[in-house]
Design an enzyme around this catalytic site. Structure first.
Site, PDB file in Angstrom:
ATOM      1  N   LYS A 194      -6.950 -10.847  -9.456  1.00  0.00           N
ATOM      2  CA  LYS A 194      -7.579  -9.536  -9.341  1.00  0.00           C
ATOM      3  C   LYS A 194      -8.321  -9.283 -10.647  1.00  0.00           C
ATOM      4  O   LYS A 194      -8.138 -10.037 -11.598  1.00  0.00           O
ATOM      5  CB  LYS A 194      -6.531  -8.441  -9.108  1.00  0.00           C
ATOM      6  CG  LYS A 194      -5.331  -8.521 -10.061  1.00  0.00           C
ATOM      7  CD  LYS A 194      -4.290  -7.447  -9.794  1.00  0.00           C
ATOM      8  CE  LYS A 194      -3.448  -7.700  -8.569  1.00  0.00           C
ATOM      9  NZ  LYS A 194      -3.515  -6.661  -7.578  1.00  0.00           N
ATOM     10  N   ARG A 195      -9.137  -8.239 -10.701  1.00  0.00           N
ATOM     11  CA  ARG A 195      -9.789  -7.922 -11.963  1.00  0.00           C
ATOM     12  C   ARG A 195      -8.745  -7.796 -13.076  1.00  0.00           C
ATOM     13  O   ARG A 195      -7.618  -7.357 -12.834  1.00  0.00           O
ATOM     14  CB  ARG A 195     -10.570  -6.607 -11.836  1.00  0.00           C
ATOM     15  CG  ARG A 195     -11.829  -6.715 -11.006  1.00  0.00           C
ATOM     16  CD  ARG A 195     -12.796  -7.734 -11.544  1.00  0.00           C
ATOM     17  NE  ARG A 195     -13.382  -7.296 -12.793  1.00  0.00           N
ATOM     18  CZ  ARG A 195     -14.630  -6.866 -12.935  1.00  0.00           C
ATOM     19  NH1 ARG A 195     -15.450  -6.835 -11.896  1.00  0.00           N
ATOM     20  NH2 ARG A 195     -15.084  -6.491 -14.114  1.00  0.00           N
ATOM     21  N   LYS A 211      -3.421  -2.960 -14.328  1.00  0.00           N
ATOM     22  CA  LYS A 211      -2.916  -3.951 -13.383  1.00  0.00           C
ATOM     23  C   LYS A 211      -1.828  -4.834 -14.004  1.00  0.00           C
ATOM     24  O   LYS A 211      -1.109  -5.535 -13.303  1.00  0.00           O
ATOM     25  CB  LYS A 211      -4.065  -4.806 -12.851  1.00  0.00           C
ATOM     26  CG  LYS A 211      -5.035  -4.030 -11.939  1.00  0.00           C
ATOM     27  CD  LYS A 211      -6.193  -4.905 -11.487  1.00  0.00           C
ATOM     28  CE  LYS A 211      -7.222  -4.181 -10.642  1.00  0.00           C
ATOM     29  NZ  LYS A 211      -6.873  -4.101  -9.206  1.00  0.00           N
ATOM     30  N   THR A 213      -6.079  -4.196  -2.103  1.00  0.00           N
ATOM     31  CA  THR A 213      -6.251  -4.894  -0.825  1.00  0.00           C
ATOM     32  C   THR A 213      -5.819  -6.345  -0.946  1.00  0.00           C
ATOM     33  O   THR A 213      -5.469  -6.973   0.045  1.00  0.00           O
ATOM     34  CB  THR A 213      -7.722  -4.850  -0.345  1.00  0.00           C
ATOM     35  OG1 THR A 213      -8.570  -5.253  -1.429  1.00  0.00           O
ATOM     36  CG2 THR A 213      -8.101  -3.462   0.132  1.00  0.00           C
ATOM     37  N   LYS A 218      -3.938  -9.092   1.715  1.00  0.00           N
ATOM     38  CA  LYS A 218      -4.356 -10.464   2.047  1.00  0.00           C
ATOM     39  C   LYS A 218      -3.197 -11.441   1.839  1.00  0.00           C
ATOM     40  O   LYS A 218      -2.967 -12.337   2.649  1.00  0.00           O
ATOM     41  CB  LYS A 218      -5.544 -10.879   1.179  1.00  0.00           C
ATOM     42  CG  LYS A 218      -6.781 -10.012   1.349  1.00  0.00           C
ATOM     43  CD  LYS A 218      -7.819 -10.344   0.256  1.00  0.00           C
ATOM     44  CE  LYS A 218      -8.750  -9.183   0.004  1.00  0.00           C
ATOM     45  NZ  LYS A 218      -9.505  -9.350  -1.264  1.00  0.00           N
ATOM     46  N   HIS A 234     -11.940   6.502  -4.821  1.00  0.00           N
ATOM     47  CA  HIS A 234     -11.352   5.171  -5.003  1.00  0.00           C
ATOM     48  C   HIS A 234     -10.504   5.016  -6.236  1.00  0.00           C
ATOM     49  O   HIS A 234     -10.029   3.919  -6.507  1.00  0.00           O
ATOM     50  CB  HIS A 234     -12.454   4.113  -5.069  1.00  0.00           C
ATOM     51  CG  HIS A 234     -12.919   3.659  -3.731  1.00  0.00           C
ATOM     52  ND1 HIS A 234     -12.294   2.656  -3.032  1.00  0.00           N
ATOM     53  CD2 HIS A 234     -13.914   4.089  -2.945  1.00  0.00           C
ATOM     54  CE1 HIS A 234     -12.905   2.478  -1.877  1.00  0.00           C
ATOM     55  NE2 HIS A 234     -13.897   3.348  -1.799  1.00  0.00           N
TER      56      HIS A 234
HETATM   57  C1  LIG Z   1      -9.464  -8.552  -2.381  1.00  0.00           C
HETATM   58  C2  LIG Z   1     -10.292  -8.826  -3.557  1.00  0.00           C
HETATM   59  C3  LIG Z   1     -10.210  -7.991  -4.675  1.00  0.00           C
HETATM   60  C4  LIG Z   1      -9.254  -6.827  -4.751  1.00  0.00           C
HETATM   61  O1  LIG Z   1      -8.019  -7.284  -5.218  1.00  0.00           O
HETATM   62  P1  LIG Z   1      -6.871  -6.259  -5.699  1.00  0.00           P
HETATM   63  O2  LIG Z   1      -5.698  -7.164  -5.891  1.00  0.00           O
HETATM   64  O3  LIG Z   1      -6.669  -5.307  -4.578  1.00  0.00           O
HETATM   65  O4  LIG Z   1      -7.343  -5.639  -6.950  1.00  0.00           O
HETATM   66  C5  LIG Z   1     -11.005  -8.271  -5.771  1.00  0.00           C
HETATM   67  N1  LIG Z   1     -11.850  -9.311  -5.772  1.00  0.00           N
HETATM   68  C6  LIG Z   1     -11.948 -10.146  -4.724  1.00  0.00           C
HETATM   69  C7  LIG Z   1     -12.882 -11.304  -4.797  1.00  0.00           C
HETATM   70  C8  LIG Z   1     -11.181  -9.931  -3.583  1.00  0.00           C
HETATM   71  O5  LIG Z   1     -11.305 -10.750  -2.537  1.00  0.00           O
END
Ligand SMILES: *Cc1c(COP(=O)(O)O)cnc(C)c1O
Length: 836
Positions: free
Chosen positions: A563-564, A569, A671, A675, A372
């Site tokens: 995101k985190r 990032k 991911t 979304k 990952h």
């Molecule tokens: C989808 C999702 C992530 C992953 O987000 P990235 O932009 O791909 O880092 C992290 N936390 C939550 C709550 C999510 O739904």
């Protein structure tokens, strides 16, 4: 204890009790309120009503669940076991109602009872048993496995405290514990009869048996009990409900009482504390793991529980241990469960009496490993002394696996001791470590990355030696997300509009969303599309007002980065653009730019100082900009606290622009990017992770690309990168950096943001400065494009219509075909995938 073997008689379902007519649902809600929750309607709270409704829905899942379980056993189906230290499921109620097909009936029933369904749905506290992308991926995959009718089970840890809640005080992140079980969890069923024991510490004894066979016995120092808690995972209208089995650690009575009775009260209490600590709390670190012994205990605990459980169920179904790998396949979600390779060897040899070679044949045909991360600091390794004292028998087994592996390696690559040292399961440079990724690679049949670029970088870089040795093991499976939760549940407005044009089959088969493409050229449809988007933005606007008190304009562009918080990032690159625009507006009042609302959300690991400082900088910039009447009609900056799945369901649908701006070569897949695009957001992004494939799918003209490629990043670093020169030569960048250092956003404190700024000026390991101008230019293009609302809507519709590939259903079909060799699906599942 033994779980009873299935008797095989058909389940008798009481039709009245679980009927799905509106009157039956109403009666069931009232009955559950009285008999299960123990309240009368007059005094029941919203939480009580939520519980009553959740039990009502669960009652309607149970027949499917037990039937599914029975079918898998009866038909001897090859089953996937998805082992993951994290499952970030999100709230279950709305998703279960959708997947059961009960949306209208439940809405009707609750409304006739004078209950507000949306309010009840909001009562559910989400099980935050994951950090971010990795845990959420596991949740999307469970949804798809059940939807496709794949025989599957998720295995993990039932943490008592999940991901911390984040609040913001004085602009800084503050962590609060997440006791998510406070009001009880209506979805899980505790199954104490299926408990298992897990040992730790102690030492081993070896001898030769009368036949001359080498035997080992592990005499542990501690033994704990794992109790499974099962949650049904419904497929979308597939009639299938799989199981998520999460383990809780408890003290074993024997260990506890032995010490207690011998007068060792402290020892008894100590043993109890040791046992209960293991599943107590989720480590809140995304990406980076340090050598925490409790973390290794957690990993071994749930992996051992799960493998023992698999073997027991395999044997209870009447199968021989020698056939284990024919019916059981394990997917390792990152290296967290990779100790399973040594544990399965131990169970097969020490407990089930197999010889090494047979045990290795079974083990190496059972496991598959998903990598990952490309960040070197995130590759797990455990200090050898700690590992050996906690898992002495496993260390012996790992040594033996390693000896055999290295001798085969020397045969294949003679006189190449550098290679041998690089690939060994034991890191011998200085302090010695066990390398968990190497154990996973050696013990697995397949190794996969999570996006095309990521898999290529694994092959060429991170796992290059293993690729040279075993090219056939490597395979790519690009991540996906479930359109059930991330569209149908979270964006009912857009879903309804889509259904009105193209029906609803796309919810279970996202490739069909391409039928939406032809509406991109239909101006009436584009107007509807914009109206829907506006309504969704109004929802988020109200939430922002309620949670932060900040008033934002839903007509402004919603530009979101959630995101985190992590340097790779690059939330701070986003900030550099915001500050650039701020400087421009201050210099040229009345400058024509479309109004934008910059939305941030995300948690920082509690010990990650720079990430926390980035949050402080975001909130500090927000305070200055939002309160500056010269600019706050055009710019707003909002940091939304406590980003989680529930909040994600609100923000992904509301964004116009999705920020996916990681340094190329650092984000494995992402991911969140999927979304957003599924919900019609346009992406500004680098050629990183799955962005590359998203851009190909939606069309280059419908994606805002900027920045260096992964190859260019590597070349720049190799040639010697000098961020200070960029600072010197770029006037706008210099002004922005100087404004931060001047104390303009820290009430005159010139030191507050120094660690962040100095890091950028001196080393800038994630190349913000190198990408700055390209990003600013691209953002300016975004602004221009947004001014053309018709053009923007077209691009938005093309994005939504071309995201079919990024359904997790597609990912799971690829795993089935290319990794798991699973071709038989749920007996009743209508959507068994056809081989493409
Ligand atoms: C989808 C999702 C992530 C992953 O987000 P990235 O932009 O791909 O880092 C992290 N936390 C939550 C709550 C999510 O739904």
């Amino acid at each position: 204890m033994q779980e009873p073997t299935p008797k095989g008689h058909d389940l008798i379902v009481d039709d009245d009790r679980t009927s799905i007519t509106v009157p039956a649902l109403k009666q069931a809600i009232l009955d559950n309120l009285f008999y299960v929750v123990g309240k009368r309607a007059e005094v029941a709270t919203d939480m009580d009503h939520f519980m009553a409704l959740a039990y009502t829905v669960r009652d309607r899942i149970l027949a499917r669940w037990l039937t599914t379980k029975g079918d898998y056993v009866k038909h001897h189906m090859r089953t996937v076991h998805y082992l993951s230290a994290e499952f970030l499921m999100g709230p279950h109620l709305a998703n279960n109602i959708l997947n059961l097909g009960l949306q209208e009936a439940v809405r009707q029933a609750t409304s006739e009872l004078d209950l507000d369904l949306d309010l009840l749905i909001k009562q559910e506290s989400e099980p935050g048993l994951g950090n971010g992308g990795l845990g959420r991926l596991a949740a999307c995959y469970l949804d798809s496995l059940a939807t496709l009718g794949v025989p599957a089970m998720g295995y993990g840890i039932r943490y008592e405290y999940g991901m911390f809640h984040q609040t913001i005080r004085d602009g800084w992140q503050v962590e609060l514990t997440d006791y998510w079980l406070r009001y009880g969890n209506p979805w899980e069923i505790r199954r104490p009869q299926a408990d298992v024991e897990v040992a730790f510490g102690g030492h081993t004894q070896s001898w030769r048996d009368p036949f001359g066979e080498y035997k080992v016995q592990w005499i542990p120092g501690e033994v704990v009990k794992g109790i499974p808690y099962d949650t049904p995972i419904l497929g979308y209208r597939s009639g299938v409900a799989n199981t998520l089995r999460l383990w809780r650690s408890e003290a074993t009575e024997s260990f506890y009482f032995e010490r207690f009775n011998s007068g060792d009260y402290e020892g008894a209490v100590g043993a109890k504390v040791f046992a209960e600590n293991i599943s107590k709390v989720l480590y809140p670190n995304d990406e980076e793991i340090r050598g925490k012994e409790l973390r290794l205990q957690q990993q071994y605990f749930f992996t051992s529980c799960s493998l023992q459980d698999m073997i027991r169920r395999h044997q209870n179904a009447g199968h021989a241990i020698e056939n284990f790998h024919e019916l059981c396949v394990v997917q390792l979600n990152d290296t967290h469960p990779s100790i399973g390779v040594a544990e399965l060897m131990r169970l097969l040899i020490d407990i089930h009496g197999l010889g090494w070679d047979k045990a290795w044949e079974i083990t190496s045909h059972t496991f598959n490993y998903t990598n990952h991360t490309l960040l070197p600091e995130a590759l797990e390794r455990w200090p050898l002394p700690m590992f050996g004292s906690l898992l002495p028998r496993h260390l012996e087994i790992i040594y033996e696996i390693n000896a055999r592996f290295l001798s085969a390696l020397r045969e294949r690559f003679p006189n190449d001791e550098d290679r041998v040292a690089r690939m060994s399961l034991i890191d011998e440079h200085g302090e010695r470590y066990v390398r968990m990724a190497h154990l996973a690679c050696v013990g697995s049949e397949h190794i996969n990355g999570v996006a095309r670029l990521h898999t290529e970088l694994l092959k060429s870089d991170v796992l290059h030696d293993f690729y040279e040795l075993w090219p056939e093991k490597f395979i790519n499976v690009t991540n996906g997300v479930t359109p059930r939760r991330w569209l149908a549940v979270s964006n009912p407005e857009q879903t309804e509009l889509m259904i009105s044009k193209i029906g609803q089959d796309w919810i279970g088969d996202l490739d069909r969303v391409s039928q939406l493409e032809r509406y991109a050229e239909d101006s009436a449809f584009r107007a509807d599309w914009r109206n829907v988007q506006y309504a969704v933005k109004v929802r988020l606007t109200q939430y922002i007002a309620n949670t932060t008190g900040i008033a934002v304009d839903p007509k402004s562009m919603f530009d979101a980065q959630v995101k985190r918080i992590h340097e790779y990032k690059r939330q701070h690159l986003n900030l550099l653009y915001i500050l650039t625009q701020y400087q421009r507006l201050k210099k040229t009042p009345g400058l024509e730019i479309p109004a934008r609302t910059f939305l941030f959300g995300g948690k920082a690991a509690p010990g990650y100082f720079i990430a926390k400082l980035i949050i402080k900088l975001i909130t500090s910039v927000a305070e200055v900009i939002n309160n500056d009447p010269e600019v706050n009609q055009q710019l707003k900056v909002v940091f939304l606290p406590d980003y989680n799945v529930t909040f994600g369901q609100l923000v992904y649908p509301a964004a116009d622009l999705s920020e996916q701006i990681s340094t190329a070569g650092k984000e494995a897949s992402g991911t969140g990017n999927m979304k957003f695009a599924m919900n019609g957001a346009l992406t500004i992004g680098t050629l990183d992770g799955a962005n590359i494939e998203i851009r190909e799918a939606v069309g280059h003209e419908n994606f805002f690309l900027f920045g260096l490629t992964a190859a260019e990043v590597a070349a720049k670093k190799a040639a010697g990168y000098h961020p200070h020169q960029i600072y010197e030569s770029n006037g706008e960048l210099r002004e922005v950096i100087d404004s931060i250092v001047s104390g303009q956003f820290s009430r005159g404190d010139r030191n507050l943001f120094r660690p962040l700024v100095d890091g950028l000026l001196n080393t800038d390991p994630y190349l913000l400065f190198a990408d700055y101008q390209s990003y600013v230019d691209c953002q300016d293009q975004v602004g221009k494009a947004y001014s053309d609302q018709e053009g923007w809507s077209k691009m938005s519709i093309y994005n939504a219509a071309r995201m079919g590939r990024f359904s997790s259903d597609r990912s799971i079909q690829e795993y089935c075909r290319n990794i798991w060799n699973i071709t038989r699906f749920g007996v009743d599942a209508p959507q068994a995938p056809a081989g493409k």
